[in-house]
Each structure stands twice: as C-alpha cells, then as structure tokens.
Design a protein around this motif. Sequence first.
Motif, mmCIF file in Angstrom:
data_model
loop_
_atom_site.group_PDB
_atom_site.id
_atom_site.type_symbol
_atom_site.label_atom_id
_atom_site.label_comp_id
_atom_site.label_asym_id
_atom_site.label_seq_id
_atom_site.Cartn_x
_atom_site.Cartn_y
_atom_site.Cartn_z
ATOM 1 N N GLY A 113 0.791 -1.216 0.000
ATOM 2 C CA GLY A 113 0.000 0.000 0.000
ATOM 3 C C GLY A 113 0.826 1.269 0.000
ATOM 4 O O GLY A 113 2.011 1.277 0.337
ATOM 5 N N THR A 114 0.191 2.367 -0.404
ATOM 6 C CA THR A 114 0.782 3.694 -0.287
ATOM 7 C C THR A 114 0.222 4.373 0.962
ATOM 8 O O THR A 114 -0.742 3.911 1.564
ATOM 9 N N GLY A 115 0.862 5.481 1.362
ATOM 10 C CA GLY A 115 0.419 6.200 2.542
ATOM 11 C C GLY A 115 0.963 5.647 3.834
ATOM 12 O O GLY A 115 0.483 5.975 4.919
ATOM 13 N N ASN A 136 6.447 12.736 -11.023
ATOM 14 C CA ASN A 136 5.687 11.495 -11.101
ATOM 15 C C ASN A 136 4.805 11.320 -9.882
ATOM 16 O O ASN A 136 4.915 12.058 -8.895
ATOM 17 N N ALA A 137 3.926 10.337 -9.942
ATOM 18 C CA ALA A 137 3.036 10.010 -8.827
ATOM 19 C C ALA A 137 2.646 8.548 -8.936
ATOM 20 O O ALA A 137 2.470 8.016 -10.035
ATOM 21 N N GLN A 138 2.512 7.881 -7.781
ATOM 22 C CA GLN A 138 2.133 6.468 -7.770
ATOM 23 C C GLN A 138 1.160 6.200 -6.645
ATOM 24 O O GLN A 138 1.166 6.868 -5.611
ATOM 25 N N THR A 139 0.297 5.218 -6.855
ATOM 26 C CA THR A 139 -0.699 4.850 -5.858
ATOM 27 C C THR A 139 -0.972 3.361 -5.967
ATOM 28 O O THR A 139 -0.819 2.762 -7.034
ATOM 29 N N GLY A 156 -5.772 5.246 -5.280
ATOM 30 C CA GLY A 156 -6.020 6.673 -5.338
ATOM 31 C C GLY A 156 -6.246 7.317 -3.990
ATOM 32 O O GLY A 156 -6.263 8.552 -3.889
ATOM 33 N N GLU A 157 -6.393 6.505 -2.929
ATOM 34 C CA GLU A 157 -6.614 7.066 -1.594
ATOM 35 C C GLU A 157 -5.379 7.807 -1.097
ATOM 36 O O GLU A 157 -5.470 8.860 -0.480
ATOM 37 N N TYR A 158 -4.213 7.227 -1.354
ATOM 38 C CA TYR A 158 -2.938 7.872 -1.032
ATOM 39 C C TYR A 158 -2.098 7.927 -2.301
ATOM 40 O O TYR A 158 -1.895 6.909 -2.963
ATOM 41 N N VAL A 159 -1.613 9.108 -2.626
ATOM 42 C CA VAL A 159 -0.778 9.299 -3.811
ATOM 43 C C VAL A 159 0.592 9.777 -3.361
ATOM 44 O O VAL A 159 0.699 10.747 -2.605
ATOM 45 N N GLU A 160 1.626 9.085 -3.805
ATOM 46 C CA GLU A 160 2.990 9.427 -3.423
ATOM 47 C C GLU A 160 3.689 10.133 -4.591
ATOM 48 O O GLU A 160 3.977 9.512 -5.614
ATOM 49 N N TYR A 174 8.436 11.356 2.603
ATOM 50 C CA TYR A 174 9.082 10.701 3.748
ATOM 51 C C TYR A 174 10.603 10.823 3.698
ATOM 52 O O TYR A 174 11.317 9.954 4.200
ATOM 53 N N GLY A 175 11.112 11.881 3.074
ATOM 54 C CA GLY A 175 12.548 12.099 3.029
ATOM 55 C C GLY A 175 13.289 11.278 2.005
ATOM 56 O O GLY A 175 14.528 11.262 1.995
ATOM 57 N N ALA A 176 12.582 10.577 1.114
ATOM 58 C CA ALA A 176 13.236 9.753 0.095
ATOM 59 C C ALA A 176 13.958 10.637 -0.911
ATOM 60 O O ALA A 176 13.422 11.644 -1.379
#
Length: 426
Positions: A144-146, A365-368, A381-385, A413-415
Amino acid sequence: MWKLAYAASVVLLSTGIIFAQERQDPPEILKKQTDAKQVLSSWFGKKKTGADSITKKPSTISTLPSAGFNPSVGLSVGITSTAGLVFGDPRITTMSVLNTNAYLSTKGLLQFEAKNNIFTNDDLYNIQGNVQVGKTVALDYGVGTGSRARGEQGFSFDGLPLSNNNEVMTLSYSYIKFSERVYRRIAKNLLFGAGVIFNIYNDIDNEGKLGVNTRAHNYRYSVNHGFPTGGYTNNGLLLNLEYNSRDHINRPYEGMFADVVLRTNETWMGSNRRATQLRTEVRKYWGLSKVNKEHVLAFWFWGSFLLNGDLPYLELPGTGSDQTNRLGRGYTIGRFKGQNFAYTEAEYRFPLSKNKLFSGVVFANAQTSSAQRNLNDVNLGEYVEPGGGVGLRILFNKYTRSNLCIDYGVGTYGAKGIFIGLNEVF
C-alpha cells in the motif's frame, strides 16, 4: 523487488551500445553530433573526423562492466553484453537485439539474465523473451501507499539505499523466470501477441535465519492469502495488443506507444492460485520544436489491475515493476506495492550543448496502490505518493540515440537519491 543491476553502471570504453535500433538519423544530422564514443576515441586513440564517424559502420556489440555496494548485499560486480542482428532487409527491418548480463556479490547473491527482441523481415513478427535465474535480496516496506517507514529518511543510489534501515525488513529469495511472447502486425503500427510466463520463487527468507518472524510482511501476507511462506509459483498465459508509432525506441522525439496485456495465472500450469490481471501502459511524446527536435514533452502511464483471484507477495506490482525496473524515480525499488497499482509521469527533455553531447530533463511522477493493511482496505487513489527531480543525459551512441542517464530524484518521507541507467527511462 530489484535485480542486482543496481548502483552505478560504470561505463568503461564500451565498443558501442545497441539495445534496440530503428533506422538511424540522416548523415547530415549525425555529422553535427558528438557522442561519448567519439570523445573516448579522441582520448585513447586516433581522433576520427566527422565524415569518418558517419561513414564507418557502427558497432553492434557492446560490453559494459558494472559495480555497486550496499551493506545488505555487499560488493557487487557484473558484466552486460549486447548484440544487434538484422533478420531481413535492413531498409525495412528493425535490428534485433540479444542481451545477456550476469552479476555476483560478495555475500553470495547472483543473477544471470538473457533477453531477446527479434524482428523478422519488414517487422511482420516480433518475438520478445526473457530468462532470469538468480538469488537476490529486496527491501520490504509492506503493501500500500500512505505508509511511512520510521527512520526511512536517507540517500539511495540507483534504487538501493546506501545504508541499512532497521525499520525496513530484508527479503532474500531464489528465483527462475521465463517468458516468451510472439507479436504479429495486424495493421499499421498495431500488433497482436500471445505468450507464456513462468515465475518460480524458492528459499524465501524473511526471518534472517533467526526463526519464523510472524511480523514479516511476506509471511503475514502469504498466510492471510493462502500462499506458502517459503516459496510459490506464478505461471500463466499472456494476450497482448500493442500500438507503436514512435520514431525511435531508445529516444523518441515524437509518436506513441501503448500496450495492453491480459494475464491469466493458471493452476493447471503450476500456479498456487488462479488470478487474472490487466496491465496497461501508455507513452506519448510531443516534439516542441521543428528546428531542434531534442525539445520533447513526454508522458508515461503504467498500471496493473487485479481482476480476480490472488497474487503471491513477490508478484505484487509496485515501484520498479516495469521491464527495466526504473519506474518511480525518487524511491527505492519495491517501496510501494499492492494488488492494484497505478503510476504516471511527465518529463520535459531539452538539449544543453550544441553538439548534442549533453542534454537535460525535468520530471515529476506520482504512484498509488491498493492493499489490505492492518485489516483495513487501502483503495487505489486514496494515497498518492509524488516524486520529481532533474537529470543529465550524455549521448553515448548517436547512431542508436543511446544515452547515459544520471537523475537526482526526491519523494515523500525524506526519500531521495541518484538513479543511473542507459537509454531514456521511458
């Protein structure tokens, strides 16, 4: 998950790189360009004139050493070889490519891989295959994301952190993978294909040889979803529909690529559980200048969706799940994953030097993903990184538009980290 082709690919006097080749640019265009091969030749051998470099037949064989280090895997060294052959009239037939690579680390991790991308005369048929055998290790952040990993902040190099994180589990395993697909052209730029895929995972160890760790993500997921915890098999059939109007495979200036794959994992083929997946990919390129074609706006979408059934843990799609493991710059490979996963990226590409040796990119970019975490459903789509960064491109072989890519990416998260590869990310 990742392959051991992580960290820096150290380019040492390669004879030339051809991962895939279209008809090359006109001589009057190539004459104005300078690539890394010419620079190396001028440093270590006889300097060739522009005319010499254009008229001489380009090499279709290359060898690349690579090296990397991480506390989890130790020092890794490897070698990659690539060859190009034409199986038909070279005026109308794309060059076929055969790739092999092997890696070995001081902690006993290893990998061998062989790929084929073969085109018959006039590109009527396209045969794509891949064989992988190895023992590797992956960082395991869960599904999961988030979800933040405490202490995750740190620097990574080519998708692998430079230091271990006690809050992130390691997952070692052995694997054998085989896939083969055959495409046939059914209309202009449109191909239909079918194939088979066999993925076998053994000796899965997420306990660090200290006994069963019931907190380990692979262990808990496998128990909850009815898979063995120490190894599993995921074999199936593939149906593909592909559209490709790109002017070049390695570095497109314009055109579009789209691929739709229906995969069914079958128990009668040896899979532990049956499942059906729909995988989609779209890449679109817009040329922004008729005078300077290196100004390009590029878009990428990659998605994998579980239609029914269930997937084993190491088969869950996520960061780095594309064919070249470069999806999700800004994050380590495998950082986010789930039964459903979607990714999108936009990139602006532009020249930096008049001779085209150097160019740059800016990307976002963005991923979920969706997953069940702590008995709660995380929806797609609830959390998008988000992620983003900048990059430098060095023209390595102007005949094939091959680039050495060096990117700096950041995420949540500091990545953050540096990502290195050959040819454009997409």
